[in-house]
Each structure stands twice: as C-alpha cells, then as structure tokens.
Motif scaffolding. Structure first.
Motif, PDB file in Angstrom:
ATOM      1  N   LYS A   1       0.954  -0.848  -0.422  1.00  0.00           N
ATOM      2  CA  LYS A   1       0.148  -0.256   0.030  1.00  0.00           C
ATOM      3  C   LYS A   1       0.705   0.885  -0.096  1.00  0.00           C
ATOM      4  O   LYS A   1       1.931   1.588   0.457  1.00  0.00           O
ATOM      5  N   LYS A   2       0.480   2.353  -0.224  1.00  0.00           N
ATOM      6  CA  LYS A   2       1.248   3.231  -0.733  1.00  0.00           C
ATOM      7  C   LYS A   2       0.084   4.825   0.671  1.00  0.00           C
ATOM      8  O   LYS A   2      -0.966   4.785   0.419  1.00  0.00           O
ATOM      9  N   VAL A   3       1.221   5.626   1.247  1.00  0.00           N
ATOM     10  CA  VAL A   3       0.913   6.955   1.207  1.00  0.00           C
ATOM     11  C   VAL A   3       1.577   7.936   0.927  1.00  0.00           C
ATOM     12  O   VAL A   3       2.871   8.149   0.611  1.00  0.00           O
ATOM     13  N   TRP A   4       0.908   9.217   1.223  1.00  0.00           N
ATOM     14  CA  TRP A   4       1.777  10.481   0.723  1.00  0.00           C
ATOM     15  C   TRP A   4       1.588  11.209   2.172  1.00  0.00           C
ATOM     16  O   TRP A   4       0.721  11.731   3.000  1.00  0.00           O
ATOM     17  N   ILE A   5       2.680  11.132   2.650  1.00  0.00           N
ATOM     18  CA  ILE A   5       2.748  11.910   3.776  1.00  0.00           C
ATOM     19  C   ILE A   5       3.478  13.597   3.868  1.00  0.00           C
ATOM     20  O   ILE A   5       5.389  13.860   3.640  1.00  0.00           O
ATOM     21  N   THR A   6       3.101  14.676   4.095  1.00  0.00           N
ATOM     22  CA  THR A   6       3.516  16.061   4.705  1.00  0.00           C
ATOM     23  C   THR A   6       4.583  16.364   5.102  1.00  0.00           C
ATOM     24  O   THR A   6       3.401  15.570   6.595  1.00  0.00           O
TER      25      THR A   6
ATOM     26  N   SER B   1       6.638   3.176   6.501  1.00  0.00           N
ATOM     27  CA  SER B   1       7.576   2.358   6.540  1.00  0.00           C
ATOM     28  C   SER B   1       8.242   1.393   6.876  1.00  0.00           C
ATOM     29  O   SER B   1       8.352  -0.006   6.209  1.00  0.00           O
ATOM     30  N   ASN B   2       7.956   0.955   7.723  1.00  0.00           N
ATOM     31  CA  ASN B   2       8.196  -0.715   9.093  1.00  0.00           C
ATOM     32  C   ASN B   2       7.406  -1.196   8.293  1.00  0.00           C
ATOM     33  O   ASN B   2       7.334  -2.423   9.106  1.00  0.00           O
ATOM     34  N   GLU B   3       5.844  -0.923   7.953  1.00  0.00           N
ATOM     35  CA  GLU B   3       4.003  -1.653   8.327  1.00  0.00           C
ATOM     36  C   GLU B   3       4.463  -1.980   6.594  1.00  0.00           C
ATOM     37  O   GLU B   3       4.292  -2.624   6.521  1.00  0.00           O
ATOM     38  N   GLY B   4       5.716  -1.754   6.522  1.00  0.00           N
ATOM     39  CA  GLY B   4       5.845  -2.585   5.392  1.00  0.00           C
ATOM     40  C   GLY B   4       4.725  -1.713   3.444  1.00  0.00           C
ATOM     41  O   GLY B   4       5.054  -2.073   2.396  1.00  0.00           O
ATOM     42  N   TRP B   5       4.651  -0.444   4.291  1.00  0.00           N
ATOM     43  CA  TRP B   5       3.531   0.120   3.067  1.00  0.00           C
ATOM     44  C   TRP B   5       5.159   1.417   1.787  1.00  0.00           C
ATOM     45  O   TRP B   5       6.904   1.465   2.492  1.00  0.00           O
ATOM     46  N   GLN B   6       4.665   1.428   1.277  1.00  0.00           N
ATOM     47  CA  GLN B   6       5.395   2.699  -0.079  1.00  0.00           C
ATOM     48  C   GLN B   6       5.514   4.202   0.763  1.00  0.00           C
ATOM     49  O   GLN B   6       3.807   4.437   1.177  1.00  0.00           O
ATOM     50  N   VAL B   7       5.872   5.085   1.244  1.00  0.00           N
ATOM     51  CA  VAL B   7       5.372   6.670   1.371  1.00  0.00           C
ATOM     52  C   VAL B   7       6.106   7.286   1.038  1.00  0.00           C
ATOM     53  O   VAL B   7       7.956   7.009   0.365  1.00  0.00           O
TER      54      VAL B   7
ATOM     55  N   GLN C   1      18.275   5.631   4.799  1.00  0.00           N
ATOM     56  CA  GLN C   1      17.867   4.822   6.139  1.00  0.00           C
ATOM     57  C   GLN C   1      16.817   3.616   6.030  1.00  0.00           C
ATOM     58  O   GLN C   1      16.387   2.620   6.646  1.00  0.00           O
ATOM     59  N   ASN C   2      16.312   3.990   4.588  1.00  0.00           N
ATOM     60  CA  ASN C   2      14.242   3.408   4.591  1.00  0.00           C
ATOM     61  C   ASN C   2      13.981   3.745   3.105  1.00  0.00           C
ATOM     62  O   ASN C   2      13.289   4.560   2.503  1.00  0.00           O
ATOM     63  N   PRO C   3      14.873   2.665   2.479  1.00  0.00           N
ATOM     64  CA  PRO C   3      14.110   2.484   0.795  1.00  0.00           C
ATOM     65  C   PRO C   3      13.143   2.658   0.436  1.00  0.00           C
ATOM     66  O   PRO C   3      12.718   3.022  -0.246  1.00  0.00           O
ATOM     67  N   ASN C   4      12.151   2.562   1.102  1.00  0.00           N
ATOM     68  CA  ASN C   4      10.490   2.282   1.092  1.00  0.00           C
ATOM     69  C   ASN C   4       9.965   3.763   1.341  1.00  0.00           C
ATOM     70  O   ASN C   4       8.775   3.842   1.180  1.00  0.00           O
TER      71      ASN C   4
ATOM     72  N   PHE D   1      -0.779   5.412  12.740  1.00  0.00           N
ATOM     73  CA  PHE D   1      -0.820   4.327  12.753  1.00  0.00           C
ATOM     74  C   PHE D   1      -1.816   3.634  12.312  1.00  0.00           C
ATOM     75  O   PHE D   1      -2.856   2.876  11.352  1.00  0.00           O
ATOM     76  N   ILE D   2      -2.111   3.448  13.839  1.00  0.00           N
ATOM     77  CA  ILE D   2      -3.792   2.656  14.415  1.00  0.00           C
ATOM     78  C   ILE D   2      -4.851   3.464  13.666  1.00  0.00           C
ATOM     79  O   ILE D   2      -5.885   2.388  12.807  1.00  0.00           O
ATOM     80  N   GLY D   3      -5.175   4.236  14.073  1.00  0.00           N
ATOM     81  CA  GLY D   3      -6.697   5.293  13.757  1.00  0.00           C
ATOM     82  C   GLY D   3      -6.198   5.208  12.732  1.00  0.00           C
ATOM     83  O   GLY D   3      -7.343   5.695  11.716  1.00  0.00           O
ATOM     84  N   LEU D   4      -5.597   5.232  11.286  1.00  0.00           N
ATOM     85  CA  LEU D   4      -5.328   5.840  10.070  1.00  0.00           C
ATOM     86  C   LEU D   4      -5.640   4.136   9.423  1.00  0.00           C
ATOM     87  O   LEU D   4      -6.750   4.316   8.521  1.00  0.00           O
ATOM     88  N   THR D   5      -5.089   3.051  10.138  1.00  0.00           N
ATOM     89  CA  THR D   5      -5.189   1.862   9.780  1.00  0.00           C
ATOM     90  C   THR D   5      -6.144   0.653  10.226  1.00  0.00           C
ATOM     91  O   THR D   5      -6.281   0.143   9.039  1.00  0.00           O
TER      92      THR D   5
END
Ligand SMILES: NC(=O)c1ccc[n+]([C@@H]2O[C@H](COP(=O)([O-])OP(=O)(O)OC[C@H]3O[C@@H](n4cnc5c(N)ncnc54)[C@H](OP(=O)(O)O)[C@@H]3O)[C@@H](O)[C@H]2O)c1
Length: 251
Positions: free
Chosen positions: A3-8, A23-29, A45-48, A206-210
C-alpha cells in the motif's frame, strides 16, 4: 502489492516518525517537506521512503508533486497532511504578518495538498485524506493566536470535508495530538503536561489511520480528554482556569 501513503511534514518530528512507521509496516511512503537533504537521509535509511520535496505554500507545486507521486506509485491509498509551523515567541506580540505566514502554511498549505488529491480520490471513489490539526484547535490559547486560529480552521475544514468526501466513498480523518516532543515544541519555554515522543504519536496515528475508522484520532487520551472538557466549558470558567494556570507559567 504494498500500500502507498503520501505524508507531508515528513522531514522531522511527527511526520518523520510516521513515515518510518509506515515504512516499517511495509508501506511505500512518498515523503514531502522543503528540506530535501533530510528526506534523502530518510531514504538512505529506509528505502521504502521516497523523497518528494515540496513547499506546501505553492498550490501548483503541490499538484505537480502529487502527479509525480502517482507516476511513481500508480496508486495512493492515504494522504496525511502533517505540515505545520508555530512561533510562540513571535506570537507574544500580535503580528498580522506572522499570523498570515502561519495561516499560509498550516491552513492554506494543507488546503493546497487537499486540492492536489481532490480529483484523484473522488474519481477513484476510495481513499483517505487525513488532516493533522491539534488540540490547540479546540479553543483559543494564550500566545498562540495564529497557531490556534490555523488549527481551529483546519478542524472545521476536516469536519466539512468529511461530509463532502463521504459521498464519494473517501474517508476524511482529523488528527489532534497533545504535546509531542519535536523541534516545534522544543521552542516552548513552559512545562508541557503529558508530553510524548514522536514514535508514540506515529504508533497511535498508524493504528487510527489503518486499523480503526473513527473521524478523530487524538492522543494521549488522558490529556486530550482534559482538552475536550475545556472545549465544552462555558467561557467564564474556561477563562478563569486558563488565567489561573498561566500565573504559574512564565510565558
Ligand atoms: N509537536 C506537538 O506537540 C504537536 C501537537 C499538536 C499538533 N502538532 C502538529 O503536528 C504537525 C507536525 O508538527 P511537529 O511537531 O512534528 O513539528 P516539526 O518537527 O517542526 O515538523 C514540521 C514539518 O512541517 C514541514 N514544513 C513546515 N513548513 C513547510 C512548508 N512550507 N512546506 C512543506 N513542509 C513544511 C517541516 O519540514 P521543512 O522545514 O523541511 O519544510 C517539518 O517536516 C504540525 O501540523 C503541528 O502543528 C504538533
């Protein structure tokens, strides 16, 4: 497919911790902020986590960046608009210039990003727009006229958009954090009750959003419940309590 998320606001504080959590949860950010070097460090540090530098004050730039994100990711599931500025020292003196600057970033900057995803989510008939406001949007606080106004405007905006996007099957959520230790709150010269780490905020978000479906994601609960009580109090009691509280604080 991940899954993919855009964060500003992803170069520091809450936005950065949230980018790392996703990113740690496997999302592309897709991570946006102005300081490209910090976004590149995050990517190292986080290729995702993929840098998409952006000044949210520029509506056209926000639209172009979102198009670039779609080109790279093909889809976006959630957008979290976490950009914000606060200048407690400057706010002690009333300055229309400062209040305009805060509104341009916090309110109109967020609106520019919402405009960037507007057509995409409506046409897709799915998705999620999350607006990071603050408990400072519940009521006016001392030495924060621009910041509180910007956050209360964002909270109202999120409530209105909740209805408008629901008709298109798009979720709108509101994030109202209490005090979180970040470069923003490092400027505060008063004790901040129940302050938590950015990682704590990221976990709750993360919990609230997903995993949950509530409109408002607020934390830490003990603090936000007090703020919610202040919100529904009559003015005379609210002013009395805050005035008393301010006597014990050098601000
Ligand atoms: N910390 C708290 O206690 C707290 C409590 C309630 C709500 N909040 C809200 O949470 C959000 C994050 O705050 P934080 O505490 O994590 O502060 P922070 O560490 O100062 O982060 C603010 C972020 O906004 C970005 N930003 C500022 N102006 C920008 C612009 N014009 N264009 C693009 N990005 C911009 C900054 O990146 P660049 O400088 O690299 O652009 C940075 O990534 C804010 O909306 C804040 O109001 C924080």
């Amino acid at each position: 497919m991940s899954k993919k998320v855009w964060i500003t606001g992803a170069s520091s504080g809450i936005g950065k911790a949230l980018a790392i959590k996703f990113s740690n949860e496997g999302w592309q950010v897709a991570a946006s902020a102005r300081r490209e070097n910090l976004l590149k460090d995050l990517n190292n540090q986080n290729p995702n986590i993929h840098p998409f530098p952006l000044d949210v004050k520029n509506e056209d730039e926000a639209k172009n960046i979102f198009q670039n994100i779609i080109k790279k990711f093909e889809t976006v599931d959630i957008s979290v608009f976490c950009t914000g500025i606060h200048d407690p020292d400057a706010e002690k003196k009333l300055s229309s210039e400062k209040i305009r600057e805060i509104m341009e970033t916090n309110f109109f900057g967020t609106l520019n990003c919402i405009m960037a995803v507007n057509t995409y989510f409506r046409e897709k008939k799915s998705g999620h727009i999350s607006i990071v406001s603050s408990v400072a949007g519940y009521r006016g606080l001392p030495a924060a006229s621009g910041y509180c106004a910007s956050k209360s405007a964002l909270t109202s905006l999120a409530e209105s958009l909740y209805f408008d996007f629901k008709r298109h099957n798009v979720r709108v959520s509101l994030v109202s954090p209490g005090f979180i230790q970040t470069p923003m709150t490092d400027k505060n010269k008063f004790p901040m009750p129940m302050i938590k780490s950015p990682e704590f905020a990221a976990e709750k978000m993360f919990i609230g959003l997903t995993k949950k479906n509530a409109f408002e994601i607020h934390f830490p609960l003990a603090f936000t419940m007090i703020m919610k009580l202040l919100k529904i109090m009559p003015n005379w009691l609210y002013f009395l309590l805050i005035k008393k509280g301010m006597k014990t604080v050098k601000y």
